[in-house]
Design an enzyme around this catalytic site. Structure first.
Site, PDB file in Angstrom:
ATOM      1  CB  CYS A 161     -31.668  -1.474  -4.152  1.00  0.00           C
ATOM      2  SG  CYS A 161     -32.562  -2.648  -3.111  1.00  0.00           S
ATOM      3  CG  ASN A 162     -29.974   1.455   1.376  1.00  0.00           C
ATOM      4  OD1 ASN A 162     -29.039   1.980   1.938  1.00  0.00           O
ATOM      5  ND2 ASN A 162     -30.903   2.156   0.746  1.00  0.00           N
ATOM      6  CB  THR A 163     -32.366  -4.701   0.150  1.00  0.00           C
ATOM      7  OG1 THR A 163     -33.187  -3.827   0.921  1.00  0.00           O
ATOM      8  CG2 THR A 163     -32.567  -6.123   0.604  1.00  0.00           C
ATOM      9  CE1 TYR A 178     -35.827  -7.226  -6.232  1.00  0.00           C
ATOM     10  CE2 TYR A 178     -33.577  -6.456  -5.931  1.00  0.00           C
ATOM     11  CZ  TYR A 178     -34.604  -6.818  -6.771  1.00  0.00           C
ATOM     12  OH  TYR A 178     -34.401  -6.774  -8.132  1.00  0.00           O
ATOM     13  N   GLY A 179     -36.603  -6.888   0.415  1.00  0.00           N
ATOM     14  CA  GLY A 179     -36.193  -6.848   1.821  1.00  0.00           C
ATOM     15  C   GLY A 179     -36.409  -8.108   2.628  1.00  0.00           C
ATOM     16  CB  CYS A 235     -35.128   1.565   2.522  1.00  0.00           C
ATOM     17  SG  CYS A 235     -36.211   0.963   1.210  1.00  0.00           S
ATOM     18  CG  ASP A 251     -34.979   0.295  -5.806  1.00  0.00           C
ATOM     19  OD1 ASP A 251     -34.388  -0.393  -4.951  1.00  0.00           O
ATOM     20  OD2 ASP A 251     -36.050   0.889  -5.565  1.00  0.00           O
ATOM     21  CB  SER A 252     -36.379  -3.912  -4.995  1.00  0.00           C
ATOM     22  OG  SER A 252     -36.756  -2.794  -4.214  1.00  0.00           O
TER      23      SER A 252
HETATM   24  N1  DGL Z   1     -35.235   0.336  -2.278  1.00  0.00           N
HETATM   25  C1  DGL Z   1     -34.866  -0.892  -1.599  1.00  0.00           C
HETATM   26  C2  DGL Z   1     -33.776  -0.582  -0.576  1.00  0.00           C
HETATM   27  O1  DGL Z   1     -33.135   0.429  -0.717  1.00  0.00           O
HETATM   28  C3  DGL Z   1     -36.108  -1.507  -1.079  1.00  0.00           C
HETATM   29  C4  DGL Z   1     -35.925  -2.884  -0.625  1.00  0.00           C
HETATM   30  C5  DGL Z   1     -37.083  -3.777  -0.847  1.00  0.00           C
HETATM   31  O2  DGL Z   1     -37.457  -3.980  -1.992  1.00  0.00           O
HETATM   32  O3  DGL Z   1     -37.536  -4.334   0.157  1.00  0.00           O
HETATM   33  O4  DGL Z   1     -33.519  -1.322   0.340  1.00  0.00           O
END
Ligand code: DGL
Length: 263
Positions: A74-76, A43-44, A184, A11-12
């Site tokens: 991580c969705n992003t 990451y967003g 997220c 994940d980020s």
């Molecule tokens: N956990 C990431 C997601 O699911 C966070 C994204 C980010 O780092 O902005 O989107």
């Protein structure tokens, strides 16, 4: 391939540990390696090129550690980079996307809210899924700007968090939503704070359990499920300070190993 190899998860930052918890609950004998790329969070707000490059870096690091499957927690990263990852790496890759479909199927009010990053909400993959499932319902999409940095700091109960959540949920409450989709993997950690603000008639859903089930199914189909019923090795690497990971994983601290390292 090696059934005893670990499941690789990235994940980020620390948010994907919410997905790790679901995976570990469903697959308690599997070894896991989790990468928290907190040095590069969030990451967003990054460009798709940057998100792809970071996702490739994380995947390569997990492959170098011998992982048998990669879970993009991580969705992003999923909505911006999963096709690229699948085209570049010859290994099963599981992604996570906002749970729009179950919310759209279950809403009585024909009104749902989605809280996610800018990167997720602006992605082509998210648009495609949203268009497919939300034709006859109204969707309030809100970018959770600032939430990930606060969660990365462990500031779950801070006044700043409360203020941001009030601002972001106001248009959803005004639209009479009955489902809120957390798009997220960091956001499951602020469910109690959201519940304090939202009417009790709103159901909050996330994708963690679905991702864990998908991971199990994929491992089963590929003949990669761990054959042994052993105590697993559960390793967490972060490229920043370990304190927040330790805080979010305190309920399993005796079972896991957390370490700072470069990747
Ligand atoms: N956990 C990431 C997601 O699911 C966070 C994204 C980010 O780092 O902005 O989107």
């Amino acid at each position: 391939m090696k059934t005893a190899a670990p499941i690789g998860i990235f994940d980020s930052g620390v948010g994907g540990t919410s997905i790790w918890k679901e995976i570990h609950q469903l697959l308690p004998h599997e070894d896991t390696i989790y990468l928290a790329d907190s040095a590069n969070a969030p990451y967003g707000n990054r460009s798709q090129e940057e998100i792809v490059a970071l996702s490739i870096k994380n995947t390569e690091a997990l492959l170098a550690m011998g992982c048998k499957i990669i879970v993009v927690a991580c969705n992003t990263a999923t909505t911006n980079a999963i096709d690229m990852l699948r085209n570049n790496f010859d290994i099963p890759i599981i992604g996570i996307e906002p749970a729009i479909k179950p919310a759209a199927l279950q809403t009585h009010n024909k009104s749902i809210g989605i809280l996610a990053t800018k990167g997720t909400l602006s992605s082509a993959l998210f648009h495609k899924t949203s268009e497919t499932f939300t034709k006859d319902i109204s969707v309030v999409e809100i970018v959770g700007e600032g939430l990930v940095p606060l969660i990365e700091k462990g500031a779950l109960d801070s006044p700043e968090m409360q203020q941001l959540l009030k601002t972001y949920t106001a248009p959803m409450i005004a639209a009479n939503i009955d489902y809120l989709v957390l798009g997220c993997s960091h956001y499951p950690y602020i469910i109690p704070q959201l519940q304090e603000i939202l009417p009790t008639s709103v159901t909050i859903i996330d994708s963690g359990e679905a991702v864990a089930k998908h991971t199990k199914k994929m491992l089963d189909e590929k003949g990669l499920l761990s054959a042994e019923k052993k105590t697993p090795k559960l390793v967490f690497y972060t490229n920043t300070d370990t304190a927040i990971l330790a805080f979010l994983l305190k309920d399993v601290e005796s079972e896991i190993h957390i370490e700072e390292r470069k990747f």
